[in-house]
Design a protein around this motif. Structure first.
Motif, short mmCIF file in Angstrom:
data_model
loop_
_atom_site.label_atom_id
_atom_site.label_comp_id
_atom_site.label_asym_id
_atom_site.label_seq_id
_atom_site.Cartn_x
_atom_site.Cartn_y
_atom_site.Cartn_z
N VAL A 218 0.85 -1.20 0.00
CA VAL A 218 0.00 0.00 0.00
C VAL A 218 0.89 1.25 0.00
O VAL A 218 0.62 2.22 -0.72
CB VAL A 218 -0.96 0.01 1.21
CG1 VAL A 218 -1.74 1.32 1.29
CG2 VAL A 218 -1.92 -1.16 1.13
N ARG A 219 1.98 1.22 0.77
CA ARG A 219 2.88 2.39 0.78
C ARG A 219 3.47 2.61 -0.60
O ARG A 219 3.54 3.75 -1.08
CB ARG A 219 4.00 2.17 1.81
CG ARG A 219 3.59 2.66 3.17
CD ARG A 219 4.70 2.51 4.22
NE ARG A 219 4.10 1.99 5.42
CZ ARG A 219 4.29 0.79 5.93
NH1 ARG A 219 5.13 -0.06 5.34
NH2 ARG A 219 3.67 0.40 7.01
N ARG A 220 3.87 1.52 -1.26
CA ARG A 220 4.42 1.67 -2.62
C ARG A 220 3.37 2.27 -3.55
O ARG A 220 3.67 3.13 -4.38
CB ARG A 220 4.87 0.31 -3.17
CG ARG A 220 6.25 -0.12 -2.70
CD ARG A 220 6.83 -1.20 -3.61
NE ARG A 220 6.01 -2.39 -3.70
CZ ARG A 220 6.05 -3.40 -2.83
NH1 ARG A 220 6.88 -3.34 -1.80
NH2 ARG A 220 5.27 -4.45 -2.97
N LEU A 221 2.13 1.82 -3.40
CA LEU A 221 1.06 2.32 -4.27
C LEU A 221 0.82 3.81 -4.04
O LEU A 221 0.65 4.58 -4.97
CB LEU A 221 -0.24 1.54 -4.02
CG LEU A 221 -0.21 0.10 -4.52
CD1 LEU A 221 -1.40 -0.68 -3.98
CD2 LEU A 221 -0.22 0.07 -6.04
N ALA A 222 0.81 4.18 -2.76
CA ALA A 222 0.58 5.59 -2.44
C ALA A 222 1.73 6.43 -3.01
O ALA A 222 1.50 7.49 -3.60
CB ALA A 222 0.48 5.77 -0.93
N ASP A 223 2.97 5.92 -2.90
CA ASP A 223 4.12 6.65 -3.45
C ASP A 223 4.00 6.78 -4.96
O ASP A 223 4.45 7.76 -5.55
CB ASP A 223 5.43 5.93 -3.11
CG ASP A 223 5.76 6.07 -1.62
OD1 ASP A 223 5.14 6.93 -0.96
OD2 ASP A 223 6.62 5.31 -1.12
N ALA A 224 3.38 5.75 -5.58
CA ALA A 224 3.25 5.79 -7.04
C ALA A 224 2.07 6.68 -7.46
O ALA A 224 1.78 6.81 -8.65
CB ALA A 224 3.07 4.38 -7.59
N GLY A 225 1.36 7.25 -6.51
CA GLY A 225 0.31 8.21 -6.85
C GLY A 225 -1.12 7.69 -6.74
O GLY A 225 -2.06 8.43 -6.99
N TYR A 226 -1.29 6.42 -6.35
CA TYR A 226 -2.67 5.93 -6.18
C TYR A 226 -3.24 6.47 -4.88
O TYR A 226 -2.57 6.45 -3.85
CB TYR A 226 -2.70 4.40 -6.12
CG TYR A 226 -2.42 3.76 -7.44
CD1 TYR A 226 -3.43 3.63 -8.39
CD2 TYR A 226 -1.16 3.28 -7.75
CE1 TYR A 226 -3.17 3.05 -9.62
CE2 TYR A 226 -0.89 2.71 -8.98
CZ TYR A 226 -1.91 2.59 -9.91
OH TYR A 226 -1.66 2.03 -11.11
N SER A 227 -4.49 6.91 -4.94
CA SER A 227 -5.11 7.37 -3.70
C SER A 227 -6.23 6.43 -3.27
O SER A 227 -6.73 6.52 -2.17
CB SER A 227 -5.66 8.78 -3.86
OG SER A 227 -6.63 8.77 -4.89
N GLU A 228 -6.63 5.53 -4.17
CA GLU A 228 -7.68 4.57 -3.80
C GLU A 228 -7.16 3.14 -3.95
O GLU A 228 -6.61 2.78 -4.99
CB GLU A 228 -8.91 4.75 -4.71
CG GLU A 228 -10.00 3.72 -4.39
CD GLU A 228 -11.31 3.95 -5.13
OE1 GLU A 228 -11.70 5.11 -5.33
OE2 GLU A 228 -11.94 2.94 -5.50
N VAL A 229 -7.32 2.34 -2.90
CA VAL A 229 -6.94 0.93 -3.01
C VAL A 229 -8.16 0.06 -2.70
O VAL A 229 -9.01 0.43 -1.89
CB VAL A 229 -5.79 0.52 -2.05
CG1 VAL A 229 -4.48 1.11 -2.50
CG2 VAL A 229 -6.08 0.86 -0.61
N GLN A 230 -8.21 -1.08 -3.35
CA GLN A 230 -9.29 -2.03 -3.08
C GLN A 230 -8.67 -3.36 -2.66
O GLN A 230 -7.93 -3.98 -3.43
CB GLN A 230 -10.17 -2.22 -4.31
CG GLN A 230 -11.25 -3.25 -4.07
CD GLN A 230 -12.45 -3.09 -4.97
OE1 GLN A 230 -12.47 -2.25 -5.86
NE2 GLN A 230 -13.46 -3.89 -4.77
N LEU A 231 -8.94 -3.76 -1.43
CA LEU A 231 -8.40 -5.02 -0.92
C LEU A 231 -9.28 -6.16 -1.41
O LEU A 231 -10.51 -6.10 -1.32
CB LEU A 231 -8.38 -5.01 0.61
CG LEU A 231 -7.73 -3.79 1.27
CD1 LEU A 231 -7.69 -3.94 2.78
CD2 LEU A 231 -6.30 -3.60 0.74
N LEU A 232 -8.64 -7.20 -1.94
CA LEU A 232 -9.40 -8.27 -2.58
C LEU A 232 -9.24 -9.61 -1.88
O LEU A 232 -8.18 -9.91 -1.34
CB LEU A 232 -8.92 -8.46 -4.02
CG LEU A 232 -9.12 -7.33 -5.02
CD1 LEU A 232 -8.56 -7.75 -6.37
CD2 LEU A 232 -10.60 -6.99 -5.13
N GLY A 233 -10.29 -10.39 -1.94
CA GLY A 233 -10.26 -11.77 -1.48
C GLY A 233 -11.63 -12.36 -1.71
O GLY A 233 -12.62 -11.63 -1.69
#
Ligand code: 5AD
Ligand code: SF4
Length: 472
Positions: A218-233
């Motif tokens: 998630v930290r890598r994603l935020a650093d890459a500019g994503y502001s929305e994450v969806q956790l999957l399972g």
């Protein structure tokens, strides 16, 4: 998911295929050359968000090995289908697709089948479609890099069908397709045993990722500019941290939301049995956690739920809904429904319809029951005729449409924050999603809104979408 995608009206029968199969000669695949600059791949994905994200990881694995992704089959050396077998119709589509690629059998192309159909059918795919060279099931993706290496070394046919792996599919690079929302698997496989469902077979036993690994991603994603994450399972809220931190799912949600730069956190799919008050409390107290829960009920009849081995009753399910409705901020709830399960009576259908009234969902995906291999319901007696399943599906859809019409109407006049993810060709027209996952189409005098969070006032509504204008 906030809208109805009630599209499973007709299930195709397997008989047509069986005839096809007998008539086909079996050409041997020609050797393929994957060395040098011609390392290109084409990847087509069917099925759920898990599959979409798996494909992003598969693309990452290949890009990491020097492959280039191309948009057409013609331009590709490696042609991959990531497949879905949740219903017969979906699985069927793959075989017709593969049939169409038979013409490439003599060419220097490698055709591969990934995903749930691969896991389910295994070697059978080579039998039916001998021009296929790679079969790798969704439970064995951690083997994928090795399998690709074997293909590159000149092996004609490679197969990965392990199910006893407790490895999750970790990749160095993931090629994400959606520029605004990043998917992130936190738990793979499924340990539930719903009698209709093929997933425990195709995706293997439940494996959770260590919380530190999830948070690092998630930290890598935020650093890459994503502001929305969806956790999957498949059962995302059954998450069980394998590390000594032993974070609960609700704690993980809060920790993900606290990552600097993350503005929206979603998660899907939740299983009612493992859905506890702590999740609602987390949503209530952390604004970054989106106000939407996808909580499939499958049927409103306790008798059918028991046959489905869902492990809860209608009343227990409705208690979970009541718990969600008691939250301090409104939380949108969506669901999946199966109609026409073996032995389903008119009374059971009425129970499902009355559950729709009681639950007041904001969106429902409704499906006709489709018997699947390796499931305990496959040979259950009292199958419901297809036409009757179709009628029941229409009744569920009609009832739900009216519920959504009323619920959406009640939102007119309110203002919501929208993450803009689409622009219409018509000037000044935009679309995006609210935190509740509802789609909101709106007008704005501003330019360059893609990826922006903007306040939108709802001016009109329909059962499946809201219309509004930028509240400046
Ligand atoms: N037939 C019809 N629908 C099914 N689903 C799962 N298995 C089947 C089946 N055999 C539906 C369930 C699940 C959704 C992803 O697909 O509603 O929640
Ligand atoms: Fe996804 Fe289930 Fe289809 Fe597999 S079978 S692709 S897990 S929906």
């Amino acid at each position: 998911m906030g809208s109805n995608r009630m599209n499973e009206r007709v299930d195709v029968q397997l008989d047509a295929l069986t005839g096809l199969r007998a008539a086909q000669p079996r050409p041997e695949p020609a050797p393929a050359d994957l060395s040098g600059d011609g390392k290109t791949f084409y990847l087509e994905t069917f099925g759920c968000q898990m599959n979409v994200h798996d494909s992003e990881k598969v693309a990452g694995v290949l890009l990491g090995r020097g492959y280039q992704q191309v948009e057409t089959i013609d331009a590709a050396k490696l042609v991959l289908y990531n497949t879905c077998s949740i219903r017969e119709k979906a699985a069927q589509k793959i075989y017709s697709r593969l049939g169409a690629y038979r013409k490439y059998a003599g060419e220097e192309k490698i055709i591969g089948v990934l995903g749930c159909v691969a896991q389910q059918e295994g070697e059978e795919i080579f039998e039916r479609s001998p021009w296929v060279r790679l079969v790798c099931g969704s439970a064995s993706y951690s083997k994928l890099p090795d399998l690709v290496a074997e293909l590159e070394a000149g092996n004609r046919r490679v197969m990965g069908l392990d199910k006893d792996t407790d490895a999750t599919f970790e990749t160095e690079i993931t090629r994400r397709d959606n520029p605004f929302r990043a998917y992130l698997t936190i738990i793979e496989g499924c340990d539930k045993a719903c009698s209709y469902c093929v997933v425990p077979f195709t995706r293997g036993p439940e494996r959770s990722r260590a919380s530190a690994l999830v948070l690092a991603e998630v930290r890598r994603l935020a650093d890459a500019g994503y502001s929305e994450v969806q956790l999957l399972g498949q059962t995302v809220n059954s998450y069980s941290d394998p590390s000594s931190k032993k974070m609960t799912f609700a704690e993980l949600l809060v920790a993900v939301a606290a990552v600097h730069g993350i503005r929206r956190v979603r998660f899907t799919t939740s299983h009612p049995r493992d859905f506890g008050r702590d999740i609602v409390e987390a949503i209530d107290s952390v604004p970054q956690l989106c106000d939407h829960v996808h909580l499939p009920v499958q049927s409103g009849s306790t008798r059918i739920l028991r046959e489905m081995l869902r492990t809860y009753t209608r009343e227990e399910y409705l208690e979970k809904i009541a718990m969600i409705r008691e939250a301090r901020r409104p939380i949108s709830v969506t669901s999946d429904i199966i109609v026409g399960f073996p032995g389903e009576t008119e009374e059971d259908v009425e129970e499902t319809l009355s559950l729709l009234d009681a639950a007041q969902y904001d969106g429902v995906f409704a499906f006709q029951y489709s018997p699947r291999p390796n499931t305990s319901a496959q040979h259950m007696p009292d199958a419901i005729p297809e036409e009757e399943k179709g009628r029941r599906l229409a009744r569920v859809m009609d009832r739900q449409r009216e519920i959504q019409r009323a619920r959406n109407e009640a939102l007119v006049g309110q203002t919501f924050e929208v993450l803009v993810d689409g622009a219409s060709r018509r000037e000044g027209q935009w679309s995006g999603r609210c935190s509740s996952n509802r789609i909101l189409n709106f007008t704005s005098p501003r330019e360059n809104l893609l990826g922006e969070y903007v306040p939108v006032r709802v001016s009109s509504s329909s059962p499946n979408c809201l219309v509004g204008e930028h509240a400046i």
